[in-house]
Design an enzyme around this catalytic site. Structure first.
Site, PDB file in Angstrom:
ATOM      1  N   HIS A 185      -5.999  36.457  45.621  1.00  0.00           N
ATOM      2  CA  HIS A 185      -5.701  36.062  44.009  1.00  0.00           C
ATOM      3  C   HIS A 185      -6.876  35.511  43.273  1.00  0.00           C
ATOM      4  O   HIS A 185      -6.948  35.415  41.878  1.00  0.00           O
ATOM      5  CB  HIS A 185      -4.495  35.275  43.992  1.00  0.00           C
ATOM      6  CG  HIS A 185      -3.145  35.639  44.447  1.00  0.00           C
ATOM      7  ND1 HIS A 185      -2.856  35.608  45.710  1.00  0.00           N
ATOM      8  CD2 HIS A 185      -2.207  36.467  44.032  1.00  0.00           C
ATOM      9  CE1 HIS A 185      -1.545  36.352  45.902  1.00  0.00           C
ATOM     10  NE2 HIS A 185      -1.296  36.961  44.850  1.00  0.00           N
ATOM     11  N   ASP A 257      -2.259  46.402  45.986  1.00  0.00           N
ATOM     12  CA  ASP A 257      -1.684  45.082  45.698  1.00  0.00           C
ATOM     13  C   ASP A 257      -2.075  45.020  44.002  1.00  0.00           C
ATOM     14  O   ASP A 257      -2.966  45.836  43.491  1.00  0.00           O
ATOM     15  CB  ASP A 257      -2.571  43.993  46.237  1.00  0.00           C
ATOM     16  CG  ASP A 257      -1.745  42.727  46.453  1.00  0.00           C
ATOM     17  OD1 ASP A 257      -0.695  42.586  45.559  1.00  0.00           O
ATOM     18  OD2 ASP A 257      -1.946  41.823  47.414  1.00  0.00           O
TER      19      ASP A 257
END
Length: 352
Positions: A185, A257
């Protein structure tokens, strides 16, 4: 299907953090007509009683279908329990996957029953990563364990339980996120694993769940320089078309993702990033407001159409896979479960 919605069908759009459909999202979904949407914590009214927040969720999903212009859509969520749970009470808060033991299949079924009751038809689970690195900041107890075969058995059982209750599952994060020490992230992890090393550990759960019939696999935003240098797995044909499609004989959908994550976002600073992902073998592009400006999907869709018109990509097979997947989905209406049903679900595994 219009030309623009042909490109739009390759997107899953994560809604802005509101329990009601925002003007931004309404305009985007109406133009893009994506495969569907992803919901996060901010899309639920956490302060309201159960009946009230479910009613508000029902209106949100009805509004989404109205602006997209069709009833059959993907309604998806990350729902793992532990630290990855978006839904308010009284939806069961199980402990993380590590703590379920032999109950993975019954937890999957409980998750499926509760998600179906909220109108979901896809959950981005199970995690098939192996918890092989104690310094991993993002996987940890989200993994079923440290032994590859135990992870394979638990992940497969969980997915089968989820599907038994009417919710499709998605194995993640291919080809394996467990050995990283960087949170994707925030930045791009690198794993210097050879193909033989992947085969001996990371691929064991994925190979088993693919053979069992899982319909979707999510990519990992990780560099594997000893397999395909210079680009993350999400954009790497040798990993997606080679390793997953050919090596594991996977016939289902490949989903990225979130493309707003820092590990991958620099590749999507230009619209051609979406073209690169589709060229590498992805079918669905996950672009979520939690990490990104979802309005960039418009320029990405335009780039996809331009690339197709120039013969740089062929979307025919991917479009067929998406259509088959959407056709397989239930489209449940949100309803409240009884206290007895919720109590029965909560009894199958340790709670958080």
């Amino acid at each position: 299907m219009s030309d623009f919605s042909r490109a739009g069908r390759h997107f899953l759009i994560g809604l802005q953090p509101s329990p009601d459909l925002t003007d931004h999202d309404a305009k985007l979904l109406a133009r893009l007509k994506p495969a569907g949407v992803v919901l996060f914590k901010g899309n639920f009214d956490h302060e309201a009683p159960y009946e009230a927040w479910v009613a508000r969720l029902s209106k949100l999903l009805a509004d989404v279908r109205r602006v997209i212009g069709r009833p059959d859509i993907v309604v998806s969520i990350d729902h793992e329990s532990g630290r990855v749970q978006r839904t308010p009470a009284p939806i069961t808060r199980f402990a993380a996957a590590r703590h379920w033991g032999s109950a993975a299949g019954t937890v999957g079924a409980a998750h499926g029953r509760e998600l179906t009751s909220l109108g979901f038809n896809l959950s981005f689970a199970p995690v098939c990563d192996i918890d092989s690195n104690p310094d991993n900041p993002v996987i940890g107890d989200r993994s079923f364990g440290r032994d590859p075969q135990e992870v394979a058995d638990a992940a497969t059982a969980y997915w089968q339980g989820l599907e038994s209750a009417g919710v499709r599952g998605c194995a993640k994060h291919f080809p394996g996120h467990g050995d990283t020490s960087v949170d994707s992230h925030l930045s791009l992890p690198t794993l210097n694993l050879t193909l033989d090393e992947l085969e001996a550990r990371e691929l064991i759960p994925f190979r088993q769940i693919v053979k069992a019939g899982v319909p979707m696999v999510m990519t990992a935003h990780i560099l594997f320089p000893r397999i395909q240098p210079g680009i993350p797995a999400t954009l790497a044909p040798m990993i997606l078309r080679g390793l997953l499609r050919q090596g594991l004989d996977f016939k289902g959908l490949i989903c990225t993702d979130d493309l707003g994550m820092k590990a991958i976002s620099s590749w999507f600073g230009e619209p051609d990033g979406a073209v690169a992902a589709l060229s590498a073998g992805c079918d669905l592009l996950c672009l979520c407001a939690a990490q990104a400006d979802t309005g960039t999907a418009i320029a990405q869709a335009e780039a996809i159409l331009q690339a197709e018109a120039r013969g740089l990509i062929n979307l025919t097979n991917s479009q067929a896979r998406i259509a088959d997947f959407i056709g397989s989905l239930r489209q449940p209406e949100p309803v409240c479960l009884s206290a007895e049903q919720l109590a029965a679900n909560a009894a199958v595994a340790p709670l958080k």
